[in-house]
Design a protein around this motif. Structure first.
Motif, PDB file in Angstrom:
ATOM      1  N   MET A   1       0.823  -1.198   0.000  1.00 51.25           N
ATOM      2  CA  MET A   1       0.000   0.000   0.000  1.00 51.25           C
ATOM      3  C   MET A   1       0.866   1.261   0.000  1.00 51.25           C
ATOM      4  O   MET A   1       0.484   2.260  -0.587  1.00 51.25           O
ATOM      5  CB  MET A   1      -0.937  -0.015   1.206  1.00 51.25           C
ATOM      6  CG  MET A   1      -1.955   1.085   1.156  1.00 51.25           C
ATOM      7  SD  MET A   1      -3.140   1.145   2.506  1.00 51.25           S
ATOM      8  CE  MET A   1      -3.943  -0.423   2.396  1.00 51.25           C
ATOM      9  N   ALA A   2       2.016   1.191   0.641  1.00 52.20           N
ATOM     10  CA  ALA A   2       2.888   2.362   0.692  1.00 52.20           C
ATOM     11  C   ALA A   2       3.334   2.787  -0.706  1.00 52.20           C
ATOM     12  O   ALA A   2       3.457   3.983  -0.994  1.00 52.20           O
ATOM     13  CB  ALA A   2       4.104   2.076   1.573  1.00 52.20           C
ATOM     14  N   ALA A  42      -4.511   9.484  -2.029  1.00 47.90           N
ATOM     15  CA  ALA A  42      -3.355   9.109  -1.211  1.00 47.90           C
ATOM     16  C   ALA A  42      -3.678   9.268   0.277  1.00 47.90           C
ATOM     17  O   ALA A  42      -3.325   8.405   1.093  1.00 47.90           O
ATOM     18  CB  ALA A  42      -2.140   9.959  -1.578  1.00 47.90           C
ATOM     19  N   ASP A  43      -4.366  10.344   0.624  1.00 45.41           N
ATOM     20  CA  ASP A  43      -4.740  10.572   2.024  1.00 45.41           C
ATOM     21  C   ASP A  43      -5.679   9.490   2.543  1.00 45.41           C
ATOM     22  O   ASP A  43      -5.527   9.021   3.676  1.00 45.41           O
ATOM     23  CB  ASP A  43      -5.400  11.949   2.187  1.00 45.41           C
ATOM     24  CG  ASP A  43      -4.435  13.097   1.938  1.00 45.41           C
ATOM     25  OD1 ASP A  43      -3.203  12.873   1.941  1.00 45.41           O
ATOM     26  OD2 ASP A  43      -4.920  14.226   1.728  1.00 45.41           O
ATOM     27  N   VAL A  44      -6.633   9.072   1.708  1.00 41.50           N
ATOM     28  CA  VAL A  44      -7.574   8.022   2.111  1.00 41.50           C
ATOM     29  C   VAL A  44      -6.831   6.709   2.343  1.00 41.50           C
ATOM     30  O   VAL A  44      -7.047   6.022   3.351  1.00 41.50           O
ATOM     31  CB  VAL A  44      -8.690   7.845   1.051  1.00 41.50           C
ATOM     32  CG1 VAL A  44      -9.476   6.570   1.286  1.00 41.50           C
ATOM     33  CG2 VAL A  44      -9.611   9.045   1.068  1.00 41.50           C
ATOM     34  N   LEU A  45      -5.940   6.364   1.429  1.00 43.98           N
ATOM     35  CA  LEU A  45      -5.175   5.126   1.596  1.00 43.98           C
ATOM     36  C   LEU A  45      -4.309   5.176   2.848  1.00 43.98           C
ATOM     37  O   LEU A  45      -4.191   4.186   3.567  1.00 43.98           O
ATOM     38  CB  LEU A  45      -4.302   4.860   0.374  1.00 43.98           C
ATOM     39  CG  LEU A  45      -5.020   4.355  -0.864  1.00 43.98           C
ATOM     40  CD1 LEU A  45      -4.029   4.188  -2.020  1.00 43.98           C
ATOM     41  CD2 LEU A  45      -5.723   3.046  -0.593  1.00 43.98           C
ATOM     42  N   LYS A  48      -6.530   4.580   5.835  1.00 47.51           N
ATOM     43  CA  LYS A  48      -6.884   3.165   5.943  1.00 47.51           C
ATOM     44  C   LYS A  48      -5.712   2.351   6.466  1.00 47.51           C
ATOM     45  O   LYS A  48      -5.886   1.428   7.254  1.00 47.51           O
ATOM     46  CB  LYS A  48      -7.331   2.628   4.589  1.00 47.51           C
ATOM     47  CG  LYS A  48      -8.700   3.076   4.184  1.00 47.51           C
ATOM     48  CD  LYS A  48      -9.117   2.445   2.867  1.00 47.51           C
ATOM     49  CE  LYS A  48     -10.517   2.881   2.495  1.00 47.51           C
ATOM     50  NZ  LYS A  48     -10.953   2.248   1.235  1.00 47.51           N
ATOM     51  N   LYS A  49      -4.531   2.708   6.021  1.00 44.78           N
ATOM     52  CA  LYS A  49      -3.325   2.007   6.477  1.00 44.78           C
ATOM     53  C   LYS A  49      -3.138   2.209   7.982  1.00 44.78           C
ATOM     54  O   LYS A  49      -2.858   1.265   8.711  1.00 44.78           O
ATOM     55  CB  LYS A  49      -2.110   2.526   5.710  1.00 44.78           C
ATOM     56  CG  LYS A  49      -0.826   1.830   6.031  1.00 44.78           C
ATOM     57  CD  LYS A  49       0.301   2.380   5.187  1.00 44.78           C
ATOM     58  CE  LYS A  49       1.621   1.758   5.578  1.00 44.78           C
ATOM     59  NZ  LYS A  49       2.735   2.351   4.850  1.00 44.78           N
ATOM     60  N   ARG A  50      -3.325   3.449   8.431  1.00 47.24           N
ATOM     61  CA  ARG A  50      -3.205   3.741   9.869  1.00 47.24           C
ATOM     62  C   ARG A  50      -4.269   3.009  10.673  1.00 47.24           C
ATOM     63  O   ARG A  50      -3.997   2.481  11.742  1.00 47.24           O
ATOM     64  CB  ARG A  50      -3.340   5.238  10.119  1.00 47.24           C
ATOM     65  CG  ARG A  50      -2.118   6.013   9.799  1.00 47.24           C
ATOM     66  CD  ARG A  50      -2.285   7.459  10.205  1.00 47.24           C
ATOM     67  NE  ARG A  50      -1.181   8.252   9.743  1.00 47.24           N
ATOM     68  CZ  ARG A  50      -1.278   9.499   9.351  1.00 47.24           C
ATOM     69  NH1 ARG A  50      -2.441  10.113   9.368  1.00 47.24           N
ATOM     70  NH2 ARG A  50      -0.222  10.159   8.944  1.00 47.24           N
ATOM     71  N   ALA A  51      -5.500   2.998  10.156  1.00 38.96           N
ATOM     72  CA  ALA A  51      -6.597   2.328  10.854  1.00 38.96           C
ATOM     73  C   ALA A  51      -6.313   0.835  10.984  1.00 38.96           C
ATOM     74  O   ALA A  51      -6.561   0.241  12.035  1.00 38.96           O
ATOM     75  CB  ALA A  51      -7.916   2.566  10.135  1.00 38.96           C
ATOM     76  N   GLY A  52      -5.804   0.231   9.943  1.00 43.00           N
ATOM     77  CA  GLY A  52      -5.469  -1.190   9.983  1.00 43.00           C
ATOM     78  C   GLY A  52      -4.366  -1.480  10.971  1.00 43.00           C
ATOM     79  O   GLY A  52      -4.411  -2.457  11.715  1.00 43.00           O
TER      80      GLY A  52
END
Length: 68
Positions: A1-2, A42-45, A48-52
């Protein structure tokens, strides 16, 4: 994802640069809109990455709690 986040940010930068260089006002505005869209994706991804990551950190690693 990064990798996707990095690519979207690069595309946003490129669109913003092209918007500044465009002679036509309408084209320039469309490129600025595109740049904002890439940045938003990019901000949404990233969110989501932080939430995960947050969910994984909040799990009970040893299974010691019974959920009550």
């Amino acid at each position: 994802m990064a990798k996707e986040i990095k690519q979207l940010r690069k595309q946003a930068e490129k669109a913003a640069r092209l918007a500044k260089a465009a002679a036509d006002a309408e084209v320039s505005e469309q490129l600025r809109t595109l740049a904002r869209a890439f940045q938003s994706q990019a901000d949404v991804l990233k969110s989501k990455k932080r939430a995960g990551r947050s969910k994984r950190n909040n799990r009970d690693p040893g299974g010691l709690t019974n959920g009550t």
